[in-house]
Write a protein that holds these residues in place. Structure first.
Motif, PDB file in Angstrom:
ATOM      1  N   GLY A 199     -80.666 -15.934  93.591  1.00  0.00           N
ATOM      2  CA  GLY A 199     -79.869 -14.710  93.594  1.00  0.00           C
ATOM      3  C   GLY A 199     -79.858 -14.009  92.248  1.00  0.00           C
ATOM      4  O   GLY A 199     -80.289 -12.869  92.115  1.00  0.00           O
ATOM      5  N   LYS A 200     -79.400 -14.701  91.217  1.00  0.00           N
ATOM      6  CA  LYS A 200     -79.285 -14.090  89.892  1.00  0.00           C
ATOM      7  C   LYS A 200     -80.649 -13.845  89.260  1.00  0.00           C
ATOM      8  O   LYS A 200     -80.934 -12.762  88.754  1.00  0.00           O
ATOM      9  CB  LYS A 200     -78.446 -14.993  88.995  1.00  0.00           C
ATOM     10  CG  LYS A 200     -78.223 -14.395  87.614  1.00  0.00           C
ATOM     11  CD  LYS A 200     -77.270 -15.227  86.789  1.00  0.00           C
ATOM     12  CE  LYS A 200     -76.939 -14.494  85.507  1.00  0.00           C
ATOM     13  NZ  LYS A 200     -77.169 -15.243  84.321  1.00  0.00           N
ATOM     14  N   SER A 201     -81.510 -14.843  89.295  1.00  0.00           N
ATOM     15  CA  SER A 201     -82.801 -14.722  88.608  1.00  0.00           C
ATOM     16  C   SER A 201     -83.691 -13.643  89.210  1.00  0.00           C
ATOM     17  O   SER A 201     -84.322 -12.875  88.481  1.00  0.00           O
ATOM     18  CB  SER A 201     -83.538 -16.063  88.636  1.00  0.00           C
ATOM     19  OG  SER A 201     -82.801 -17.023  87.905  1.00  0.00           O
ATOM     20  N   TRP A 246     -80.475 -20.663  92.534  1.00  0.00           N
ATOM     21  CA  TRP A 246     -81.073 -20.013  91.359  1.00  0.00           C
ATOM     22  C   TRP A 246     -81.643 -18.640  91.684  1.00  0.00           C
ATOM     23  O   TRP A 246     -81.755 -17.788  90.803  1.00  0.00           O
ATOM     24  CB  TRP A 246     -82.153 -20.896  90.718  1.00  0.00           C
ATOM     25  CG  TRP A 246     -83.429 -20.983  91.511  1.00  0.00           C
ATOM     26  CD1 TRP A 246     -83.751 -21.915  92.443  1.00  0.00           C
ATOM     27  CD2 TRP A 246     -84.540 -20.091  91.449  1.00  0.00           C
ATOM     28  NE1 TRP A 246     -84.987 -21.670  92.974  1.00  0.00           N
ATOM     29  CE2 TRP A 246     -85.509 -20.551  92.374  1.00  0.00           C
ATOM     30  CE3 TRP A 246     -84.834 -18.943  90.705  1.00  0.00           C
ATOM     31  CZ2 TRP A 246     -86.724 -19.916  92.581  1.00  0.00           C
ATOM     32  CZ3 TRP A 246     -86.059 -18.310  90.910  1.00  0.00           C
ATOM     33  CH2 TRP A 246     -86.991 -18.793  91.836  1.00  0.00           C
ATOM     34  N   ASN A 258     -82.726 -11.027  91.034  1.00  0.00           N
ATOM     35  CA  ASN A 258     -82.126  -9.703  90.814  1.00  0.00           C
ATOM     36  C   ASN A 258     -82.420  -9.196  89.406  1.00  0.00           C
ATOM     37  O   ASN A 258     -82.564  -7.989  89.198  1.00  0.00           O
ATOM     38  CB  ASN A 258     -80.622  -9.731  91.088  1.00  0.00           C
ATOM     39  CG  ASN A 258     -80.323  -9.615  92.568  1.00  0.00           C
ATOM     40  OD1 ASN A 258     -80.935  -8.815  93.270  1.00  0.00           O
ATOM     41  ND2 ASN A 258     -79.398 -10.414  93.051  1.00  0.00           N
ATOM     42  N   ASN A 259     -82.520 -10.095  88.430  1.00  0.00           N
ATOM     43  CA  ASN A 259     -82.857  -9.682  87.061  1.00  0.00           C
ATOM     44  C   ASN A 259     -84.241  -9.055  86.978  1.00  0.00           C
ATOM     45  O   ASN A 259     -84.500  -8.235  86.094  1.00  0.00           O
ATOM     46  CB  ASN A 259     -82.768 -10.872  86.099  1.00  0.00           C
ATOM     47  CG  ASN A 259     -81.339 -11.229  85.765  1.00  0.00           C
ATOM     48  OD1 ASN A 259     -80.427 -10.429  85.914  1.00  0.00           O
ATOM     49  ND2 ASN A 259     -81.137 -12.462  85.331  1.00  0.00           N
TER      50      ASN A 259
END
Length: 114
Positions: free
Chosen positions: A96-98, A94, A100-101
Motif C-alpha cells: 500500500g504505502k510503497s 508493504w 503509492n509512493n
C-alpha cells in the motif's frame, strides 16, 4: 517468456501479455544482486506502448528491491512512450504505502490493487 528464479522468488516476463510478474519474497543484497531483475524490467519496456508489472503475489520486497523498482519507474517515465501499470494486492502490508509512493515518481502510473 523470460524468467528468473532464486531463493524464494520468481520473476518472469510474458511478452505476449505485456506483463512482468514478480512472485514470492525478494530479499536480495543490494542493487548489484537486483541487476538481473532490473535488466528484465528494462528489457520488458523496450518497444512497448504499455506494460504491466504484477506484484500481487510478491509478499516481501526489501529496501534494495524498492530502490530497484523506483529506478525502473523513473526510467519508464523518462521514456515517455510506455503506459505503465503496477498491479498490487491490498492484503500485502508493504505494498500500500510503497507502491503509492511510486506515483510521486511517475504521476501517470496506474496502480491497481486486487
Amino acid at each position: 517468456m523470460n524468467a528468473l528464479a532464486g531463493d524464494g522468488y520468481q520473476a518472469e516476463f510474458d511478452s505476449a501479455a505485456g506483463c512482468v510478474r514478480l512472485c514470492g519474497s525478494l530479499r536480495l543484497g543490494g542493487l548489484t544482486e537486483y541487476a538481473p531483475i532490473s535488466q528484465l524490467l528494462e528489457d520488458a519496456l523496450d518497444g512497448r506502448s504499455a506494460l504491466t508489472v504484477d506484484l500481487s503475489t510478491l509478499e516481501f520486497l526489501n529496501s534494495s528491491g524498492i530502490a530497484t523498482l523506483s529506478k525502473f519507474v523513473i526510467s519508464a517515465r523518462n521514456r515517455k512512450d510506455c503506459a505503465l501499470t503496477i498491479r498490487g494486492s491490498s492484503t500485502i502490508p508493504w505494498q500500500g504505502k510503497s507502491l503509492n509512493n511510486l506515483k510521486r515518481l511517475m504521476p501517470s502510473l496506474e496502480l491497481v490493487f486486487d
